[in-house]
Design a protein around this motif. Structure first.
Motif: not given
Length: 356
Positions: A239, A261, A285, A323, A331, A338
């Protein structure tokens, strides 16, 4: 002696607050009645980027040291000396790290830091399985959710900036949500194994902390392989700034999948430049403010600042998955598009992953 289902708190990553998107460049369309030449668009954009990066560097150089100086370092015992990780030593490893967390809690309480004492006390619970613990400074912890020795799949979550022991509960909540989504055949590891940078700091704009983290991550994956053999599939779910860490470990870490992500870029121009045999995935996202961060690298004061190509762009060449419309901290939110896709990646059910 793995963890079974636990209660989860609200899911969030401490890697920056949501923004309203007002930082998005609204220009570049030319003046009415004519089209701007490419070079006239590019140069002002680069100038704006340099000024923005300079402003962040100044904020990091001034604000972060002052905030760090305002809070004295919290005392804690040095990490326990542990036997090499194996199925035989695993229970002893968990016991030793829980004992260290209990002692760290006592020391933090004596120091007057009740918040850190409570965090350490929770980690010392018999229900927690810690592969590593260090309560000093911002702290480090590596926690297993599930039965590591029986797992057919292992998902290692790598956090981004501003993740410390004090914010660890939010990071762990995402790991818990993933463990519930993947089921009993999967062990999820919440890997806070490096000193994450502060969001408003020079370290968050360069790969220095990522290099440190990548070395630790590579060693950790190698220890898992030595202890458990080649059978479990291992995935890295990374992340934000953690995607930079994973990218730097990709060439040597023996894993099947790497998912990026909310990435600011990885410091590599493409997935091919990671030199990994793993499948490389990427997602962002619809409400993630990271989309407004310029995905470029530039030299500033002799230092490479920024992380280059956007991993969800066609130029990067990753497998881009859906996502949903979530923000930067969403996420691993339960029930999200996601999380469902990250669970499929962790389980090796790649044909079921939905694409953006």
């Amino acid at each position: 002696m793995g963890l079974r289902g636990r209660g989860a708190s609200a899911v969030a990553y401490a890697d920056g607050a949501a923004r309203d998107g007002s930082g998005r460049d609204q220009g570049g369309n030319g003046r009415a009645g004519g089209t701007a030449r490419p070079e006239s668009r590019g140069r002002p954009r680069l100038g704006r980027l340099r000024r923005a990066l300079l402003a962040v560097l100044i904020a990091g150089a001034v604000v972060v040291p002052l905030s760090a100086a305002a809070r004295p370092r919290i005392p804690a015992p040095p990490p326990a000396r542990l036997a090499p990780l194996s199925t035989v030593t695993l229970a002893g490893t968990y016991d030793a790290n829980r004992a260290d967390a209990a002692e760290a809690s006592r020391m933090a309480a004596a120091h007057g830091d009740r918040k850190r004492a409570a965090v350490d006390r929770a980690l010392a619970s018999p229900s927690r399985d810690l592969l590593a613990f260090d309560g000093r400074g911002g702290g480090r912890v590596i926690e297993v959710l599930g039965d590591l020795t029986a797992a057919e799949h292992i998902a290692v979550l790598v956090p981004g900036s501003d993740t410390t022991l004090d914010t660890y509960a939010r990071f762990r909540a995402g790991a818990l949500a993933l463990h519930r989504a993947t089921g009993p055949r999967t062990a999820v590891v919440a890997w806070l194994g490096y000193d994450t940078p502060r969001m408003l700091s020079t370290a968050a704009l360069t790969t220095g902390r990522a290099g440190q983290g990548a070395r630790g991550l590579d060693r950790f994956v190698a220890e898992l392989r030595a202890a458990l053999g080649p059978a479990p599939d291992i995935s890295l779910l990374c992340h934000s700034y953690g995607t930079v860490v994973c990218a730097r470990a990709a060439a040597t870490a023996e894993v099947q999948d790497i998912a990026l992500v909310g990435s600011p870029g990885t410091g590599a121009d493409s997935a091919a430049a990671l030199h990994t045999r793993a499948r490389v995935w990427a997602a962002r996202g619809g409400g993630d403010w990271i989309a407004d961060v310029p995905h470029v690298r530039t030299g500033l004061f002799g230092t490479a600042v920024g992380f280059g190509t956007d991993p969800v762009s066609p130029a990067y060449g990753a497998r881009v998955f859906a996502a949903g419309g979530g923000g930067h901290s969403d996420y691993f939110a339960p029930g999200s598009v996601s999380l469902a896709n990250l669970a499929r990646i962790a389980l090796g059910r790649t044909s079921e992953v939905t694409h953006a």
